[in-house]
Design an enzyme around this catalytic site. Sequence first.
Site, PDB file in Angstrom:
ATOM      1  CD  GLU A 393     -10.960 -22.792  35.867  1.00 62.04           C
ATOM      2  OE1 GLU A 393     -11.017 -23.705  35.983  1.00 62.04           O
ATOM      3  OE2 GLU A 393     -10.131 -21.811  35.193  1.00 62.04           O
ATOM      4  CG  HIS A 462     -12.056 -18.919  24.943  1.00 58.52           C
ATOM      5  ND1 HIS A 462     -11.763 -20.285  24.526  1.00 58.52           N
ATOM      6  CD2 HIS A 462     -10.896 -18.745  25.747  1.00 58.52           C
ATOM      7  CE1 HIS A 462     -10.624 -20.777  25.173  1.00 58.52           C
ATOM      8  NE2 HIS A 462     -10.258 -20.049  25.885  1.00 58.52           N
TER       9      HIS A 462
END
Lengths: 658, 386
Positions: A393, A462
């Site tokens: 990322e 998440h």
Amino acid sequence: MSLALYRTMQVIRQTEEELARCHQRGLIHGACHTYVGQEAIATGVCAHLTKADSVFSTHRGHGHALAKGMPPRELMAELFGRSTGCSQGRGGSMHIFSPEIGMMGTSGIVAPCILQACGGGYTSMLLKTGAVGVAFFGDGAVNNGAFHEGLNMASIWKLPVLFVCENNQYATEVPSSYASGNPSVASRGAAYGIPGIEVDGNDVLEIHRLAGEAIARARAGDGPTLLECKTYRTRAHAEGMGDFTYRTREEVEQWKHRCPIVRLRTTITAIPLAGMDAAAVTTHLDAIDKEVATLVQEGRAFAEASPVPEPSTATQHVYAPPKPITTAAKSASTRTITFSQATLEALSEEMAVNPGIFVMGEGIGKRGGNFVTTKGLYDLYGPERLCDTPICERGFVGLACGAAMTGTRPVIDFMFVDFVLDGFAEIVNQIAKMQYMSSGRLKMPVLLRGCIGIGHSAATHHSGSYYGMFGQVPGLRVVVPSSAEDAKGLLKHALRCDDPVLFLEHREILQTKGPVPDGDYEIEFGKARIVREGRHVTVVALARMVHQTLSVCEELERDGISVELVDPRTVSPLDTATILQSVHKTGRLLIVDEPPGQYGFSAEIAARVVDEGFNDLDAPIRRVTGAFCPTPYSPSLETVVVPQPADIAQAIRDLMRE
Amino acid sequence: MEEGTFVGWLKLPGADVTVGEPLFELEGEKATQEIESLDAGELYIPPDAPKPGSTIPVGALLGYLLAPGEPLPSGDAPKWVAPTQDIVESAPEIHLAVESAAPTGTTPVASPRAKHVANELGVDWTELSGTGRDGRIREADVRAAMPTVVPAISGDRVLLTPRRKAIAERLRTSVHRTIPVTLTTGANAAGIVGLRDQFKATKAALVPAFTDIVACLVAKVLARHPQLAVRWDPQQSTLIAVPEEQYHIGIAVDTPDGLLVPIVRNVARTALLQIAKDSKSLIERARHGKLSIAEMQAGVLTISNLGSYGIDGFTPIINYPEIAVLGLGAVRREAVVSDDDRIVPGLRMTLSLTFDHAAIDGAPAAAFLQDIAAAIENAAAILLGA
């Protein structure tokens, strides 16, 4: 050519020495990192570059800017904090910008330049400009994750990038011999499948030759090169800092004798140039020295005579000037589609008209995205515009920054906001600040999108939201839609505006359906939507909490409690005016927010309403927020950390009794 | 004096009280007197404080003046306990406690909105009982306390612009702080009308407005009536004389956003044409919302002209801390009885002077107005230095 290289090195050396003098005289307000001793590297590499090629540099970047063509006066004025400086006084030594000549900036953070150069290379590949991206960085950057992620991305996509490691043997004061398990930087190229070449960093002619080959290879589409230039800085890390706690005077003196400028001068005079004997060459070089001295003195005079920036302009350039909305009014005819379909339509329509848009993320290529965010687009626009990434990322967010700086419009599809936290520094330190640092000369059209929200027992990696945190960062736009219609209109606006946008989609509402107007439309940021009008209490909520609140409004209405529901739609900018108007009407405010309340979105709204709407309050402001706790897995635990409809209804009833 | 009768408050609960302002009335052995506040602050009257008409001993606690942000008094707050003799002797005549303490459960509390609405409607919320949590007074409680003759407000509320709020506040201040009396008289306006005709006949680039000419005349007359050339000081305890070179005159201007009063500077020492230029520029900027605060401050007197609306006499409101305002009515063609008893056509107008009776008595104000009327009749001569 040798004479031109000589002159560039002299420009750097003499400018740096003059800056050191100015620092001692108090003309430079902040840090001043000089490039003395390393001139050969910037000079040898930049001699091959045009304005179309982009240079991304580090905190020791004066030499790169000068070698790329910046006049000394612009650099000096910047360090003096003047409005005529290259960053108009917003940057200083470590934030030197001149995008007009391809000088994409220096940075106070070590290593992001590596990722940004990959972005410059990606733009070149996508738009087929033939330009290269060049990253200059020190030995201190090579043990940082950005080096690993950047070199790997450049390798797998064969990006036209040159990575120039200026190994001056100390990362500030820490010796690279201590900090590196493998002291050879060049040898690390093999780890990424790219050429790694070591060169004497004080030999400008050799650097020039090898950089020329690497850049030719990049332009030909044969991918990146890692060039390790062994050198030494002969002045302190920064002007005014002690230098002999970590290295010896003898070592510094030794390296001063290996001065790259003297070395080139000796070489040139030993091998007479065409039509000139040694004496004539010496005379010519002396003339260059003199001419450069005059240039530097003029630069200093210019900088000293320049005005300081007007204090009232301090907050200008945080954002790009707003673009007027050009689309016609929303069509009255609608279709009922899901939130996901609405955003897919927006992205697909914009990609069709703007070839500069490309999407990066994990599984967003052929697969079409974990949340079908790019379904079918790979077949329409191909692998370069729907680019699957390694799981890095920080790497691809940093790449997006460099791509936006060089003229494309990256869309980072990060799947879950929890994942993009790995790239947090690239968002906060680089993407958000780039327009400001460059005094508005760079635009930063980066869209960062992905899921937020608790549900499905997704547990704590998440299920984050984090928009309150992003809302604290000047330079970012933060969008949190609750309906299909808003999602499409806001995504369209995000894909047309020049600011970086975090577009956060609550996972639990992706499949909710709603009417979406036909045709093209856009929704401006900073305009709240009154979801439901009411008279007794104002509820402010975002995303899923809008739906949770709506589900109890009818029941409350039957009991005589009329709820007005306001959805700000964007966290930054925040439409305070609409909230205040509503509180003026109702006298009561409840904020319903899914993440924990501490220091968050709900606290910000409460503070603003107390500041500006105190006299309208007929009751204390109340909040219903998530628990101050990571998200648990088990459904029995998960339910209680999120505001439920019953909690909201109870809070509204309590508020009515206040 | 050991005790007196508490006549009543001169300030509403929640009012901002400044040093020297009359705060309440007390009837003693000799007379009823207004008691001035020695301190400044927001007036808070506890619910169990003495009610008007009650007899109170010296040293009784009537209320609090709270500093900005200071919490409501609390703990064992105001209990009305007759002090012992010892305390009476050592206590000052009137004791108004100013102290800070923490809130108590028994002290009534009102929401900010309720206080705000109470202030707007003139309701004393400390007299109410609240229906909110722990008895908190809410907006509905205040509205319920309003006399029923007030019609229920229906329809949308008109949001006040900040400008409108400021105007309202200014006018309320004037009405609260002055004792306005209005005098009217007639004046022969032929001289001024003729003067303006002469300007027009010369095709002058700028013809001074009626108000400009009157402003010049007023400045000249004011020099002969220095007792009118004064302003209140901020505490309203003294009047401050305004020297002639500071005869700045306000001109009331109707703008799309409401009434504004730009100030024309140094009128007594400035030529008429310059006054005309200055006022034209000020009025234009007023209408475009471009006046600075400084351009609306430090006037000695204000002129308000409603002649163009066909108004004759009216009661203009003083632009506090000034002490007088001159209203100009419409110039009308009227039958006038001449000195030799013939009916002849004439041009007449009405002048309305509102003055603050607290600052000046009626006779000197009347003499001032009489001189203004005379100056208007002989405008040319006065302007030329007569």
